[in-house]
Design a protein around this motif. Structure first.
Motif, mmCIF file in Angstrom:
data_model
loop_
_atom_site.group_PDB
_atom_site.id
_atom_site.type_symbol
_atom_site.label_atom_id
_atom_site.label_comp_id
_atom_site.label_asym_id
_atom_site.label_seq_id
_atom_site.Cartn_x
_atom_site.Cartn_y
_atom_site.Cartn_z
ATOM 1 N N ASP A 47 0.827 -1.210 0.000
ATOM 2 C CA ASP A 47 0.000 0.000 0.000
ATOM 3 C C ASP A 47 0.859 1.257 0.000
ATOM 4 O O ASP A 47 0.524 2.241 -0.653
ATOM 5 N N THR A 79 -7.748 7.838 -0.667
ATOM 6 C CA THR A 79 -8.637 6.678 -0.601
ATOM 7 C C THR A 79 -7.843 5.419 -0.266
ATOM 8 O O THR A 79 -8.270 4.605 0.560
ATOM 9 N N GLY A 82 -7.244 5.108 3.218
ATOM 10 C CA GLY A 82 -8.436 4.990 4.037
ATOM 11 C C GLY A 82 -8.943 6.318 4.559
ATOM 12 O O GLY A 82 -9.646 6.381 5.566
ATOM 13 N N LYS A 83 -8.600 7.395 3.893
ATOM 14 C CA LYS A 83 -9.022 8.746 4.316
ATOM 15 C C LYS A 83 -10.121 9.272 3.430
ATOM 16 O O LYS A 83 -10.252 8.966 2.316
#
Length: 83
Positions: A47, A79, A82-83
């Motif tokens: 990631d 994204t 995870g924001k």
């Protein structure tokens, strides 16, 4: 078409154009947010590589004054974090 209708249509068009220009965010501002999120993010190696690639591509587009595409890439990075 009478002059009153023309005036109303011209006013609506001007308002729409003004609203569209206000909606644009400079990529430099978005980059600050992305860098802040990235420094606080705990990501897997895979990631992290993906996010860093998106950020670097966004920086390239930002440097080319392509704010829309830069902001799109920064959004993808957010994204992926995870924001």
């Amino acid at each position: 078409m009478n002059s009153y209708v023309r005036f109303a249509l011209a006013s609506l068009f001007a308002l729409a154009m003004h609203s569209a220009s206000l909606a644009k965010v400079p990529c430099e501002d978005t980059l600050k947010d992305v860098r802040s999120a990235r420094s606080a993010a705990t990501l897997s190696t895979t990631d992290a590589v993906k996010v860093d690639e998106l950020i670097n591509k966004g920086i390239d587009r930002c440097n080319a004054d392509d704010d829309d595409r830069a902001n799109g890439l920064f959004k993808q990075a957010m994204t992926a974090m995870g924001k």
